[in-house]
Scaffold this active site. Structure first.
Site: not given
Ligand code: NAI
Length: 462
Positions: A40, A441
């Site tokens: 990895c 948002h």
């Protein structure tokens, strides 16, 4: 005498060693590579992410900078500098594990281990004793008949070779439309290579949600990748300036050939436990070469455990890490547990693809009645501002109980977004629970909430 010797310092092994040390055990970890971190960190997830990031940045300068009023000279690639950046990224991560070993007092035994007998691990001429042994020896690319990988020569390569090609090729054939093929194929496409992906199945990314497969293929095709599906590769021969790949088209049985400067073989990986002496020790294996383990990662030999890619299950670094932590807990006398139903998987193309839990098809095959809430990123303001309006979030919930069964995302930051669904699933949440959670948002995470709303009385922005 150690309480635990871990064999292999990949994400499974090093995490296991650190957790066991934190739990008060005397721990050593054997690793034969020059650096810790396994496949990895050294030749897998981490270097590929560096190249994906760099090539994505290049793509942005070419495709989107002018649209945003960012004008200037055309950005050029210095391949050797990009390779240095990749290597620096690897080094800082592998060095980080060495630091963590020291901090947690884990001894790194350098060399390749074999298990002489239960409790006895031989490295070089020294036999180290331990009450418990965890095998975390990982996986290697699986060979394809009729093909000889030569990463040094750099013509027919596996993922390791593809991360360090001597130069950017003009053309590349990728064998296998799985995770490795699409990630590295994307890298070289963005760097200017003509990339053709040859895949045995009629779809890309086997096992993924069917709508995600279609959308991903469409988007990657737009980016210039070519796909030959339903084609069984039978061999490849290298010459001085490239290679010829032969394949058979399943639909009419015709034999075809394709040439390229570089061929990447990405047709899967196989578990790796060579040289450990498991056979002589009497450790039972599955017929596909994995180490057999029980629900607590114990092998058939007392005191010997196994985790990660060497045991059955998805070959994912984070699955190995979870098993590493859990087996350390078991060995320390606690209750280690891995919830295999909630293991996310991510493909780091642009857009990213992420999924967790059941696909719509798998849920239906299992006889479940499901609700599907889907929301396109075109309805998400933040995604549109970043030219990332392609793709969608698809949430699968049980039709009767509303419990979330799975989620499939193709779009911006999919690999991060999926985790709020993972947490929700771990808590047994319903789609309504997600829908009632306030999301900031403007963020791309609103698309996940909208998909949850779509499972109920409807999304607002669709
Ligand atoms: P894969 O199993 O994902 O895909 C291999 C593909 O090769 C399949 O679609 C298969 O149908 C095709 N194939 C096999 N033989 C063929 C032939 N003769 N001709 C044409 N196509 C053929 O394998 P991949 O991409 O090599 O990855 C190996 C492992 O590494 C996987 O388990 C993957 O999950 C893991 N991995 C995960 C990453 C991530 O999580 N982002 C990144 C890289 C690897």
């Amino acid at each position: 005498m150690y309480d635990l010797i871990v064999i292999g310092a990949g994400p499974g092994g090093y995490v296991c060693a650190i957790r066991a040390a934190q739990l008060g055990l005397k721990v050593a970890c054997v690793e034969g590579r020059e650096t810790l971190g396994g496949t990895c960190l050294n030749v897998g997830c981490i270097p590929s992410k560096a190249l994906l990031h760099a090539s994505h940045m290049l793509h942005e300068t070419h495709e989107n900078f002018e649209k945003m009023g960012l004008m200037g000279a055309h950005v050029e690639v210095d391949w050797s500098k990009m390779q240095d950046y990749k290597q620096d990224t690897v080094n800082s991560n592998t060095g980080g594990i060495e630091f963590l070993f020291k901090k947690n007092k884990v001894d790194w035994i350098k060399g390749w281990a074999s298990i002489e007998a239960p409790g006895k691990v031989k490295v070089g001429d020294t036999v180290h004793e331990a009450k418990n042994i965890v095998v975390a020896s990982g996986s290697v690319p699986s060979a394809l008949k009729g093909l000889e990988i030569d990463n040094e020569k750099g013509v027919i390569v596996d993922s390791t070779g593809a991360l360090a090609l001597p130069k950017i090729p003009k053309s590349m054939v990728v064998i296998g439309a799985g995770v490795i093929g699409l990630e590295l194929g994307s890298v070289y496409r963005r760097l200017g290579a003509e990339v053709t992906v040859v895949e045995y199945l009629d779809v890309i990314t086997p096992g993924m949600d069917a709508e995600v497969q279609k959308q991903l293929q469409k988007t990657l095709t737009k980016q210039g990748l070519k796909f030959v599906l339903g084609a069984a590769v039978q061999g490849a021969t290298a010459s001085d300036d490239g290679a010829t790949v032969s394949y058979q088209l399943k639909k009419d049985g015709s034999e075809q050939q394709i040439e390229a400067e570089v061929v990447l073989v990405s047709t899967g990986r196989r578990p790796y436990a060579d040289g450990l002496g498991l056979d002589a020790l009497g450790v039972e294996m599955t017929d596909r070469g994995y180490i057999k383990v029980d629900g607590h990662w114990a092998t058939s030999v007392k005191g010997v455990y196994a985790i990660g890619d060497a045991v059955p299950g998805p070959m994912l670094a984070h699955k190995a890490e979870d098993e590493g932590m859990a087996v350390a807990e078991v060995i320390a006398g606690k209750h280690g547990h891995v919830n295999y139903d909630v293991i996310p998987s991510v493909i780091y193309t642009t857009p990213e693809v992420a999924s967790v839990g059941l696909t719509e098809a798998a849920a239906k095959e299992g006889g479940r009645k499901v609700k599907v809430g889907k929301f396109p990123f075109m309805g998400n303001a933040r995604a549109k501002a970043q030219f990332l309006g392609e793709g969608f979030v698809k949430l699968i919930a049980d039709a009767e109980t509303d419990r979330i069964l799975g989620c499939h995302i193709i779009g911006p930051s999919a690999g991060d977004l999926i985790h709020e669904v993972c947490v929700a699933m771990e808590f047994g949440a319903s789609a309504e629970d997600l829908a009632l959670t306030c999301h900031a948002h403007p963020t791309v995470s609103e698309a996940v909430r909208e998909a949850a709303l779509a499972c109920g009385s409807g999304a607002i922005h669709a």
